[in-house]
Design an enzyme around this catalytic site. Structure first.
Site, PDB file in Angstrom:
ATOM      1  N   CYS A   2       0.820  -1.205   0.000  1.00 39.27           N
ATOM      2  CA  CYS A   2       0.000   0.000   0.000  1.00 39.27           C
ATOM      3  C   CYS A   2       0.854   1.255   0.000  1.00 39.27           C
ATOM      4  O   CYS A   2       2.082   1.201   0.045  1.00 39.27           O
ATOM      5  CB  CYS A   2      -0.907   0.011   1.238  1.00 39.27           C
ATOM      6  SG  CYS A   2      -1.855  -1.512   1.448  1.00 39.27           S
ATOM      7  N   LEU A  51      -3.416  -1.879  -2.027  1.00 39.19           N
ATOM      8  CA  LEU A  51      -3.238  -2.951  -2.998  1.00 39.19           C
ATOM      9  C   LEU A  51      -3.611  -4.228  -2.258  1.00 39.19           C
ATOM     10  O   LEU A  51      -2.896  -4.671  -1.357  1.00 39.19           O
ATOM     11  CB  LEU A  51      -1.792  -3.019  -3.493  1.00 39.19           C
ATOM     12  CG  LEU A  51      -1.463  -4.126  -4.505  1.00 39.19           C
ATOM     13  CD1 LEU A  51      -2.249  -3.925  -5.799  1.00 39.19           C
ATOM     14  CD2 LEU A  51       0.029  -4.167  -4.799  1.00 39.19           C
ATOM     15  N   SER A  52      -4.757  -4.815  -2.585  1.00 42.09           N
ATOM     16  CA  SER A  52      -5.295  -5.939  -1.819  1.00 42.09           C
ATOM     17  C   SER A  52      -4.492  -7.206  -2.069  1.00 42.09           C
ATOM     18  O   SER A  52      -4.372  -7.659  -3.213  1.00 42.09           O
ATOM     19  CB  SER A  52      -6.764  -6.170  -2.190  1.00 42.09           C
ATOM     20  OG  SER A  52      -7.534  -5.014  -1.919  1.00 42.09           O
ATOM     21  N   ILE A  54      -4.043  -9.765   1.062  1.00 43.19           N
ATOM     22  CA  ILE A  54      -4.600 -10.707   2.033  1.00 43.19           C
ATOM     23  C   ILE A  54      -5.914 -10.140   2.549  1.00 43.19           C
ATOM     24  O   ILE A  54      -6.034  -8.932   2.776  1.00 43.19           O
ATOM     25  CB  ILE A  54      -3.604 -10.948   3.187  1.00 43.19           C
ATOM     26  CG1 ILE A  54      -2.355 -11.674   2.659  1.00 43.19           C
ATOM     27  CG2 ILE A  54      -4.237 -11.761   4.315  1.00 43.19           C
ATOM     28  CD1 ILE A  54      -1.250 -11.832   3.683  1.00 43.19           C
ATOM     29  N   ASP A 100      -3.753  -9.209   8.207  1.00 43.19           N
ATOM     30  CA  ASP A 100      -2.648  -8.946   9.131  1.00 43.19           C
ATOM     31  C   ASP A 100      -2.704  -7.562   9.773  1.00 43.19           C
ATOM     32  O   ASP A 100      -2.056  -7.320  10.784  1.00 43.19           O
ATOM     33  CB  ASP A 100      -1.301  -9.148   8.432  1.00 43.19           C
ATOM     34  CG  ASP A 100      -1.124  -8.251   7.210  1.00 43.19           C
ATOM     35  OD1 ASP A 100      -2.131  -7.712   6.712  1.00 43.19           O
ATOM     36  OD2 ASP A 100       0.010  -8.103   6.736  1.00 43.19           O
ATOM     37  N   SER A 363      11.540 -12.254  -4.902  1.00 40.65           N
ATOM     38  CA  SER A 363      12.811 -11.938  -5.553  1.00 40.65           C
ATOM     39  C   SER A 363      13.962 -12.546  -4.764  1.00 40.65           C
ATOM     40  O   SER A 363      13.794 -13.025  -3.643  1.00 40.65           O
ATOM     41  CB  SER A 363      12.999 -10.418  -5.652  1.00 40.65           C
ATOM     42  OG  SER A 363      13.509  -9.900  -4.432  1.00 40.65           O
TER      43      SER A 363
END
Length: 630
Positions: A2, A51-52, A54, A100, A363
């Site tokens: 986010c 930004l969804s 979880i 979370d 990554s």
């Protein structure tokens, strides 16, 4: 993943205009295109772009506790949230979401600032406690997620994930800081302890800031640091098995997501190791992607394809041209501050490719810093052994004289480029290492910067931060000290900034399992010869991965993303190089000598010297300053 933003008035609870907070959050829309909101209270406002990843349908932010006393805005992922949730429920906490974020609210109620020690994740968050009349702002151990803040003229402390969030507030003064220019020219990025916009600060990695009503803004408090001073006495085989377990756990934790997940795959040791462990843990084919170049000497697609076939991944690749300088303006917008690590172009392209099919990508970043994978570590350790044999006065006299008169041979094979080594041996270890990670040397910076700039710097020197870090490092030897300094500066300032900005620019969440803090703390206890042995970096990690990866992947020469910037300035960017000395943005500051800029551009064009990296720095600096200051 986010973007967060907010305002807090420490002195007195002035009203907060929700529109200002919303503008700051919306300036970071790319970090959270799935939704956003603002909450305000007396003397405080918190904003969020989501930004969804979880609990997609739940966990809206800013999130409030059930009694309304606590409110949090949060960027990142707490990978061990399920474990913490169970522990908090055992203490009586009642959860109403399955994500979370709510763990932070109940964790603060249970443990206060000590909550941070229990979090395993990447994060930057701001939590307002109405009862205690404070705002608690914290950043993760490694500095994976960014947090900028500044004190404004009306008494507010403004904060945002990215600098552009602060710039959306009309009271933020836009004046350049010459110290940041010096630092940027030295290293190719603006370190986390400074900012190109004067007055803006970055919360350091592993620190928190506690803002309390009626009290002045304090200095950040360190809550975590890496310690290289302890040594494991266990046998190599036992350490190898422990390392594999750490790696497995780190990868498995980062595979929790309610959206499509994949991995970057370059074909190098680090990304291949991550993909191997993902394949082991996943019931489905892992989605992988790589970019290649249309020049054989730069292309690693064959190695990536080898790993993709070995682990039956769902693999995608794309060829990009090394002449991808069309991204210059895109990168300047994404980074805000100037950023001259040219591998950012390739990193942006691989993030762009990944985002076509996944929302989260793992990554291999961090292994070089944790396990001593860079070639410069080998040179630093060897040079430090030589330094230990001779008094400083003799080294300075003998090696300094030889180094000054030895010809600089950028064109020659590596073994014949002795000038740098001779000069390094004449210096203190910290000074020499600072120069080894640098881009533009102090001598060349002295030519580029004007007398006015030198006076304004008031003795500030970019390399001093490395010298201080290495001098005070919790370390036993030269390798420890070099790695420690990189964890303080290079990792958050370059590697993690690059990963965050390029991934977030395309609304992709990048996760770095090889920077799991338990794995990093384990790596720091390894004897030096288990990190670097026989000139081979990441020695124990490579031994541990022999059960998964073929020898030609583990022990081939490291390539990395290569961008031919020097050639660009003799070709398509030659006109830009020549025009730098007439730049109203650079020369208009009064901090640059236009004749010096003209000279290095001419020397590069004529082949008398390779100034490609410095010219690239100046181009990116000009782009950023134009955007920031007009």
């Amino acid at each position: 993943m986010c973007g967060i933003a907010g305002l807090y008035y420490p002195a007195t609870p002035k009203p907060v205009d929700p529109a200002r907070v919303r503008a700051m959050a919306d300036a970071q829309f790319h970090r959270g295109p799935d939704g956003g909101d603002v909450w305000t209270g007396p003397g405080v406002g918190l904003g969020h772009r989501r930004l969804s990843i979880i609990d997609i349908a739940g966990s809206p932010q800013p999130m409030r506790s059930q009694d309304g006393a606590l409110t949090v805005t949060y960027n990142g992922e707490i990978y061990n949230f399920a474990e913490l949730r169970a522990e908090l429920q055992a203490k009586g906490a009642r959860f109403v979401t399955s994500g979370d974020t709510e763990v932070l609210l109940h964790g603060w109620e249970a443990w206060g600032p000590a909550m941070l020690d229990r979090l395993n994740g990447m994060f930057a968050f701001a939590l307002h406690d109405a009862a205690r009349q404070c705002l608690f702002v914290a950043r993760d151990r490694m500095g994976v997620k960014p947090l900028h803040y500044a004190e404004l003229s009306d008494g507010a402390v403004a904060f945002a994930s990215e600098l552009k969030g602060l710039l959306a507030h009309p009271l933020l003064r836009r004046e350049p800081d010459v110290r940041a220019v010096e630092d940027y020219l030295a290293f190719g990025y603006v370190p986390d302890d400074t900012c190109l916009v004067a007055g803006v600060k970055k919360l350091p990695a592993g620190h928190f800031l506690l803002l309390e009503r009626g009290k002045p803004v304090p200095a950040p408090t360190r809550w975590w640091d890496i310690d290289f001073s302890r040594r494991s006495t266990r046998k190599a085989k036992a350490l190898e098995e422990e390392l594999v377990e750490h790696l497995r756990a780190a990868v498995a934790l980062r595979m929790v997501a309610d959206v499509p997940l994949g991995a970057f795959l370059s074909g190098g040791v680090d990304s291949s190791a991550v993909v191997a462990l993902m394949a082991e843990a996943s019931p489905r084919a892992v989605k992988t992607c790589t970019i290649g170049f249309d020049e054989a000497g730069l292309d690693e697609r064959a190695y990536a394809d080898q790993i993709a076939r070995r682990f039956a991944t769902e693999h995608r690749e794309r060829i990009v041209s090394p002449d991808d300088f069309a991204l210059i303006d895109t990168l300047a917008a994404a980074f805000d501050e100037p950023f001259a690590d040219a591998s950012a172009l390739a990193t942006y392209r691989v993030c762009e490719l990944a985002r076509e099919t996944v929302t989260v990508a793992l990554s291999g970043d961090g292994a070089d810093e944790a396990f001593a994978g860079y070639r410069r570590y080998k040179f630093q350790a060897a040079e430090e052994r030589v330094r230990g044999l001779l008094p400083a006065s003799i080294r300075s006299g003998v090696f300094g004289t030889l180094g000054r008169y030895y010809p600089k041979a950028d064109w020659a094979p590596q073994r014949f480029r002795a000038k740098t080594t001779l000069l390094a041996l004449a210096e203190d270890g910290g000074e020499a290492y600072a120069h080894s990670v640098g881009v533009t040397s102090p001598a060349l910076r002295a030519q580029l910067l004007s007398d006015d700039a030198r006076r304004a710097l008031q003795g500030h020197r970019a390399e001093d931060r490395y010298v201080r870090a290495m001098r005070h490092a919790p370390a036993r030897d030269a390798l420890d000290r070099a790695q420690y300094a990189d964890f303080q500066h290079w990792l958050p300032g370059d590697i993690l900034t690059k990963a965050d900005r390029t991934s977030m620019a395309v609304s992709l969440e990048a996760r770095e399992p090889l920077l799991d803090y338990k794995l990093v703390e384990f790596a720091a206890t390894l004897p030096a010869n288990m990190r670097l042995r026989g000139g081979q970096g990441k020695w124990l990690m490579k031994k541990a991965m022999e059960r998964y990866l073929p020898e030609d992947i583990l022990y081939r020469r490291k390539m990395g993303f290569v961008t031919p910037i020097s050639a660009w300035f003799n070709g398509p960017l030659a006109a830009q190089a020549a025009a730098l000395s007439r730049s109203r943005v650079l020369v208009g500051t009064g901090w640059f000598d236009p004749r010096a800029i003209e000279r290095i551009a001419a020397d590069h064009a004529a082949g008398r010297a390779d100034h490609g990296r410095t010219l690239w720095q100046l181009v990116m600096l000009e782009k950023s300053m134009s955007r920031l200051f007009g």
